[in-house]
Design a protein around this motif. Structure first.
Motif, mmCIF file in Angstrom:
data_model
loop_
_atom_site.group_PDB
_atom_site.id
_atom_site.type_symbol
_atom_site.label_atom_id
_atom_site.label_comp_id
_atom_site.label_asym_id
_atom_site.label_seq_id
_atom_site.Cartn_x
_atom_site.Cartn_y
_atom_site.Cartn_z
ATOM 1 N N ARG A 1 -1.704 -5.159 -8.324
ATOM 2 C CA ARG A 1 -2.620 -4.644 -9.357
ATOM 3 C C ARG A 1 -3.954 -4.232 -8.740
ATOM 4 N N VAL A 2 -4.421 -4.981 -7.767
ATOM 5 C CA VAL A 2 -5.670 -4.623 -7.084
ATOM 6 C C VAL A 2 -5.532 -3.267 -6.399
ATOM 7 N N VAL A 3 -4.443 -3.085 -5.648
ATOM 8 C CA VAL A 3 -4.223 -1.814 -4.938
ATOM 9 C C VAL A 3 -4.094 -0.669 -5.941
ATOM 10 N N GLN A 4 -3.392 -0.899 -7.046
ATOM 11 C CA GLN A 4 -3.265 0.130 -8.087
ATOM 12 C C GLN A 4 -4.633 0.533 -8.623
ATOM 13 N N ASN A 5 -5.478 -0.443 -8.925
ATOM 14 C CA ASN A 5 -6.799 -0.145 -9.469
ATOM 15 C C ASN A 5 -7.674 0.589 -8.455
ATOM 16 N N LEU A 6 -7.591 0.186 -7.188
ATOM 17 C CA LEU A 6 -8.400 0.843 -6.161
ATOM 18 C C LEU A 6 -7.965 2.291 -5.965
ATOM 19 N N ILE A 7 -6.658 2.521 -5.977
ATOM 20 C CA ILE A 7 -6.156 3.898 -5.845
ATOM 21 C C ILE A 7 -6.548 4.724 -7.068
ATOM 22 N N SER A 8 -6.389 4.158 -8.258
ATOM 23 C CA SER A 8 -6.757 4.856 -9.487
ATOM 24 C C SER A 8 -8.239 5.211 -9.483
ATOM 25 N N ASN A 9 -9.073 4.277 -9.052
ATOM 26 C CA ASN A 9 -10.513 4.526 -8.985
ATOM 27 C C ASN A 9 -10.831 5.632 -7.985
ATOM 28 N N GLY A 10 -10.135 5.605 -6.827
ATOM 29 C CA GLY A 10 -10.358 6.624 -5.817
ATOM 30 C C GLY A 10 -9.950 8.008 -6.292
ATOM 31 N N ILE A 11 -8.783 8.088 -6.955
ATOM 32 C CA ILE A 11 -8.317 9.379 -7.477
ATOM 33 C C ILE A 11 -9.286 9.921 -8.523
ATOM 34 N N VAL B 1 0.831 -1.207 0.000
ATOM 35 C CA VAL B 1 0.000 0.000 0.000
ATOM 36 C C VAL B 1 0.865 1.256 0.000
ATOM 37 N N CYS B 2 1.891 1.288 0.843
ATOM 38 C CA CYS B 2 2.797 2.442 0.906
ATOM 39 C C CYS B 2 3.465 2.698 -0.436
ATOM 40 N N GLU B 3 3.960 1.636 -1.069
ATOM 41 C CA GLU B 3 4.649 1.784 -2.351
ATOM 42 C C GLU B 3 3.717 2.365 -3.415
ATOM 43 N N GLU B 4 2.485 1.902 -3.429
ATOM 44 C CA GLU B 4 1.555 2.380 -4.460
ATOM 45 C C GLU B 4 1.073 3.796 -4.164
ATOM 46 N N ILE B 5 0.954 4.165 -2.893
ATOM 47 C CA ILE B 5 0.618 5.553 -2.559
ATOM 48 C C ILE B 5 1.724 6.484 -3.043
ATOM 49 N N LEU B 6 2.985 6.105 -2.797
ATOM 50 C CA LEU B 6 4.117 6.911 -3.251
ATOM 51 C C LEU B 6 4.189 6.958 -4.770
ATOM 52 N N ALA B 7 3.894 5.844 -5.429
ATOM 53 C CA ALA B 7 3.951 5.794 -6.890
ATOM 54 C C ALA B 7 2.914 6.718 -7.524
ATOM 55 N N ASN B 8 1.825 7.006 -6.797
ATOM 56 C CA ASN B 8 0.765 7.866 -7.323
ATOM 57 C C ASN B 8 0.800 9.263 -6.722
ATOM 58 N N ASN C 1 -13.145 7.086 0.290
ATOM 59 C CA ASN C 1 -13.022 8.419 -0.297
ATOM 60 C C ASN C 1 -14.407 9.028 -0.475
ATOM 61 N N SER C 2 -14.454 10.349 -0.469
ATOM 62 C CA SER C 2 -15.720 11.045 -0.669
ATOM 63 C C SER C 2 -16.108 10.984 -2.142
ATOM 64 N N ILE C 3 -17.411 11.030 -2.408
ATOM 65 C CA ILE C 3 -17.926 10.966 -3.777
ATOM 66 C C ILE C 3 -18.970 12.054 -3.956
ATOM 67 N N SER C 4 -19.145 12.468 -5.207
ATOM 68 C CA SER C 4 -20.066 13.565 -5.495
ATOM 69 C C SER C 4 -21.420 13.084 -5.998
ATOM 70 N N HIS C 5 -21.540 11.791 -6.325
ATOM 71 C CA HIS C 5 -22.808 11.264 -6.818
ATOM 72 C C HIS C 5 -22.991 9.840 -6.314
ATOM 73 N N SER C 6 -24.216 9.373 -6.373
ATOM 74 C CA SER C 6 -24.529 8.042 -5.836
ATOM 75 C C SER C 6 -23.898 6.940 -6.688
ATOM 76 N N ILE C 7 -23.548 5.845 -6.026
ATOM 77 C CA ILE C 7 -22.950 4.683 -6.679
ATOM 78 C C ILE C 7 -23.711 3.440 -6.241
ATOM 79 N N THR D 1 -13.736 13.396 -4.191
ATOM 80 C CA THR D 1 -13.908 14.854 -4.110
ATOM 81 C C THR D 1 -13.186 15.418 -2.891
ATOM 82 N N GLY D 2 -12.415 14.576 -2.217
ATOM 83 C CA GLY D 2 -11.678 15.015 -1.026
ATOM 84 C C GLY D 2 -10.484 14.117 -0.801
ATOM 85 N N ASN D 3 -10.155 13.871 0.441
ATOM 86 C CA ASN D 3 -9.012 13.026 0.756
ATOM 87 C C ASN D 3 -9.371 11.543 0.680
ATOM 88 N N MET D 4 -8.333 10.686 0.655
ATOM 89 C CA MET D 4 -8.523 9.236 0.658
ATOM 90 C C MET D 4 -7.906 8.662 1.925
#
Length: 298
Positions: free
Chosen positions: A197-207, A159-166, A230-236, A211-214
């Motif tokens: 790859r899962v962590v990468q996709n989850l971070i990419s989706n969150g970014i 998780v740390c490595e992927e946070i730094l990578a992004n 993470n915060s969202i601006s519309h319903s999912i 609409t705020g912090n993760m």
């Protein structure tokens, strides 16, 4: 006396017809039950009746044809997935080269208007490359071409490595990643490549949708649980969020094909984990449950 004989005969005929009708109904119920059973089981009849035997033969013939069609369909589907996998793989190399040349052109360009066009082309090339990667991973996992290599993986480190990578992507969106990390090393039993790859996709989706912090957290109990919120601006629709081609924004203008979270679910299933999502007001949380490594021996 004659009438008595006629009455007796009528009673015998009616009794025979009623008995035959009961036997036919019994056999029909048996046929229905056999047809409802899973698999491609052929039906059989116990009661000797020409019409029932003819019906059973025709049903069995159709079942045999259906089985042949399904076998051919499975072969065609497998061949199609293999073709998609090969095409996606072959497209990755030229796309990588295109991105490399565009990055070089961007670095050496001095004309502002041309530089802007190069940046647009580079963004589109990177987006296309992401789609090709998604289709390649999807075809590989759906066609069962990949066998997970299970080992002990330090999930906090991943998780740390992927946070730094992004980091740059977080900075562009003004997002601050908050990781409540455990003091001890938490190991999970997983395929490292799939987990990354899962962590990468989850971070990419969150970014993409935040609409705020993760917020990230990893806790260990009977299972190791990774949570990303993470915060969202519309319903999912959290019931469909892991479906293939589901997009929170169904408009054609939204980036992506809705494969990222579907791939996450498939990869997590491959390493015998579980992934779920829930929303509360304007917050979306995705939870990944994995097996702790101490329960397994390499």
């Amino acid at each position: 006396m004659r009438y008595m004989i006629i009455i007796v005969l009528l009673i015998m005929v009616v009794s025979f017809l009623v008995l035959k009708l009961c036997l036919v109904k019994q056999q029909m119920r048996k046929i229905v039950k056999q047809l409802e059973e899973p698999g491609e089981n052929f039906i059989s009849v116990d009661f000797v009746d020409r019409d029932l035997e003819t019906l059973a033969l025709k049903i069995n013939k159709n079942l045999d044809l259906l089985q042949q069609v399904r076998v051919e369909a499975a072969k065609s589907e497998q061949a199609m997935k293999a073709s998609v996998s090969m095409i996606s793989h072959d497209m990755r190399t030229p796309l990588t080269s295109v991105i490399g040349y565009l990055q070089l052109a961007e670095k050496n360009c001095r004309e502002q208007e041309t530089l802007q066009d190069i940046k647009i082309a580079l963004d589109r090339a990177k987006y296309t490359n992401k789609l090709v990667d998604d289709f390649f991973e999807l075809s590989v996992i759906d066609s069962n071409q990949y066998t997970p290599v299970m080992e002990k993986v330090n999930i906090c480190e991943v998780v740390c490595e992927e946070i730094l990578a992004n980091y740059l992507e977080f900075e562009k969106k003004g997002i601050t990643p908050l990781f409540r990390q455990a003091d001890d090393v938490i190991g999970v039993w997983a395929d490292r490549k799939l987990l990354v790859r899962v962590v990468q996709n989850l971070i990419s989706n969150g970014i993409k949708y935040s609409t705020g912090n993760m917020e990230f957290s990893v806790i260990q109990d009977d299972k190791v649980v990774l949570s990303i919120s993470n915060s969202i601006s519309h319903s999912i629709d959290v019931e469909k969020i892991f479906d293939k081609f589901y997009r929170a924004d169904a408009s054609r203008n939204s980036d992506g094909m809705g494969l990222g979270l579907y791939i996450c679910r498939k990869f997590i299933e491959e390493i015998e984990g579980n992934i779920s999502a829930y929303s509360n007001d304007d917050m979306l949380s995705i939870k990944v449950e994995l097996n702790p490594s101490y329960k397994f021996r390499p």
